[in-house]
Design a protein around this motif. Structure first.
Motif, short mmCIF file in Angstrom:
data_model
loop_
_atom_site.label_atom_id
_atom_site.label_comp_id
_atom_site.label_asym_id
_atom_site.label_seq_id
_atom_site.Cartn_x
_atom_site.Cartn_y
_atom_site.Cartn_z
N ALA A 92 27.76 48.17 39.15
CA ALA A 92 28.71 49.24 39.47
C ALA A 92 29.26 48.97 40.87
O ALA A 92 28.63 48.26 41.66
CB ALA A 92 28.05 50.61 39.42
N ASP A 93 30.43 49.51 41.15
CA ASP A 93 30.98 49.41 42.50
C ASP A 93 30.45 50.57 43.32
O ASP A 93 30.94 51.70 43.23
CB ASP A 93 32.51 49.42 42.47
CG ASP A 93 33.11 49.13 43.85
OD1 ASP A 93 32.39 49.24 44.86
OD2 ASP A 93 34.31 48.78 43.91
N LEU A 94 29.44 50.29 44.13
CA LEU A 94 28.83 51.31 44.98
C LEU A 94 29.14 51.06 46.45
O LEU A 94 28.47 51.59 47.34
CB LEU A 94 27.30 51.30 44.78
CG LEU A 94 26.81 51.51 43.34
CD1 LEU A 94 25.29 51.43 43.30
CD2 LEU A 94 27.31 52.81 42.77
N THR A 116 37.10 52.43 40.32
CA THR A 116 35.83 52.90 39.77
C THR A 116 35.78 52.70 38.26
O THR A 116 34.80 52.17 37.72
CB THR A 116 35.62 54.39 40.10
OG1 THR A 116 35.59 54.55 41.52
CG2 THR A 116 34.33 54.90 39.50
N PHE A 117 36.85 53.06 37.57
CA PHE A 117 36.87 52.90 36.12
C PHE A 117 36.94 51.43 35.72
O PHE A 117 36.35 51.01 34.72
CB PHE A 117 38.04 53.69 35.51
CG PHE A 117 37.70 55.12 35.21
CD1 PHE A 117 37.25 55.98 36.21
CD2 PHE A 117 37.80 55.62 33.93
CE1 PHE A 117 36.91 57.29 35.94
CE2 PHE A 117 37.47 56.93 33.64
CZ PHE A 117 37.02 57.77 34.65
N GLU A 118 37.68 50.63 36.48
CA GLU A 118 37.82 49.20 36.16
C GLU A 118 36.46 48.52 36.13
O GLU A 118 36.18 47.70 35.25
CB GLU A 118 38.72 48.52 37.19
CG GLU A 118 39.03 47.06 36.88
CD GLU A 118 39.93 46.89 35.68
OE1 GLU A 118 39.78 45.88 34.96
OE2 GLU A 118 40.79 47.76 35.45
N VAL A 119 35.61 48.85 37.09
CA VAL A 119 34.30 48.22 37.18
C VAL A 119 33.27 48.95 36.31
O VAL A 119 32.64 48.35 35.43
CB VAL A 119 33.81 48.17 38.64
CG1 VAL A 119 32.39 47.59 38.72
CG2 VAL A 119 34.77 47.35 39.49
N ASN A 120 33.10 50.24 36.55
CA ASN A 120 31.97 50.97 35.99
C ASN A 120 32.09 51.26 34.50
O ASN A 120 31.08 51.38 33.82
CB ASN A 120 31.79 52.30 36.72
CG ASN A 120 31.50 52.15 38.19
OD1 ASN A 120 31.53 51.06 38.75
ND2 ASN A 120 31.23 53.26 38.85
#
Length: 256
Positions: A92-94, A116-120
């Protein structure tokens, strides 16, 4: 656990924390593990800890926002072992640039939501889509997606992150519904507050105390807690579990 020895399993996000702990646990159970992460040095460190103990693992650099690299990650497991038996989606992008700017809607930045949606979420969907043909070719297999308590609890901040994880839950049910009859199981694990290396370095004592007060256990979570659940769901012992997202959070969230 039954059925893990010799299985070919991809960890999509295994440089640290839950992903690294799960890679180690699966290797201890006899699985052949491909550890993917955007942090290649971290993935290599995970692999070194596995191979030092006699396990079978290799590191691959990949990015959940890049479909080509996801395909390369999946393909590396198939090329290495001749098959694919399971995938654990955990990345995830954290980063502070993304999660740190995921604020309430009155300050919404649409770019943060897109990233956020692109990665997670979209990254997980791509990983599932690219893995499914190989799982079918192997006669079936298992996917485990990492959700979050944020999808359930209704926080005052991090709405994009929470929405992406709610989407992961829907994705998990879709895959189980569409391909369950063809031998593919898709389940999720939903962590609560887990004391990973990063969390330990950045979390205040006050925040930890608040997290402990909010659950029904005697301690906060450890990456190994999630690793145990994910390994079970990837094993043959979980062959009658499909379409579920389990909260592994010390009883922090109670829901149907």
């Amino acid at each position: 656990m039954r059925g893990l020895p010799g299985k070919s399993i991809v960890i999509a996000g295994g440089a640290s924390g839950i992903g690294a702990a799960t890679a180690v646990r699966l290797a201890e159970e006899g699985a052949r593990v491909v550890v993917g992460d955007i942090n290649l040095d971290g993935a290599r460190a995970t692999v070194e800890s596995i191979t030092a103990s006699g396990g079978d693992a290799v590191a691959v650099e990949f990015d959940l926002a890049d479909e080509t690299s996801i395909e390369r990650l999946i393909r590396s497991a198939v090329d290495r072992t001749g098959r694919l038996d399971g995938v654990f989606n955990v990345g995830a992008d954290l980063t502070p640039a993304t999660l740190g700017n995921d604020v309430a809607l009155d300050g919404m930045d649409a770019a943060i939501w897109r990233r956020t949606f692109e990665v997670n979420l979209i990254g997980f969907a791509r990983s599932c889509r690219l893995a499914i043909p190989h799982l079918l070719a192997a006669g079936g297999g298992a996917i485990v997606n990492t959700s979050s308590a944020a999808a359930f609890v209704g926080e005052a901040v991090r709405p994009a992150y929470a929405a992406s994880k709610a989407g992961v839950n829907a994705l998990t049910r879709h895959v189980a519904s569409r391909w369950g009859k063809e031998g593919i199981r898709c389940n999720g694990v939903s962590p609560g507050m887990v004391l990973s290396e990063t969390a330990l370095a950045t979390m205040s004592e006050e925040f930890r105390a608040a997290g402990l007060a909010g659950n029904r256990s005697t301690r906060l979570g450890r990456p190994a807690d999630l690793a145990a659940a994910a390994a079970f769901l990837l094993s043959d012992d979980a062959e009658w579990v499909n379409g579920q997202t389990w909260s592994i959070d010390g009883g922090g969230s109670l829901h149907d």
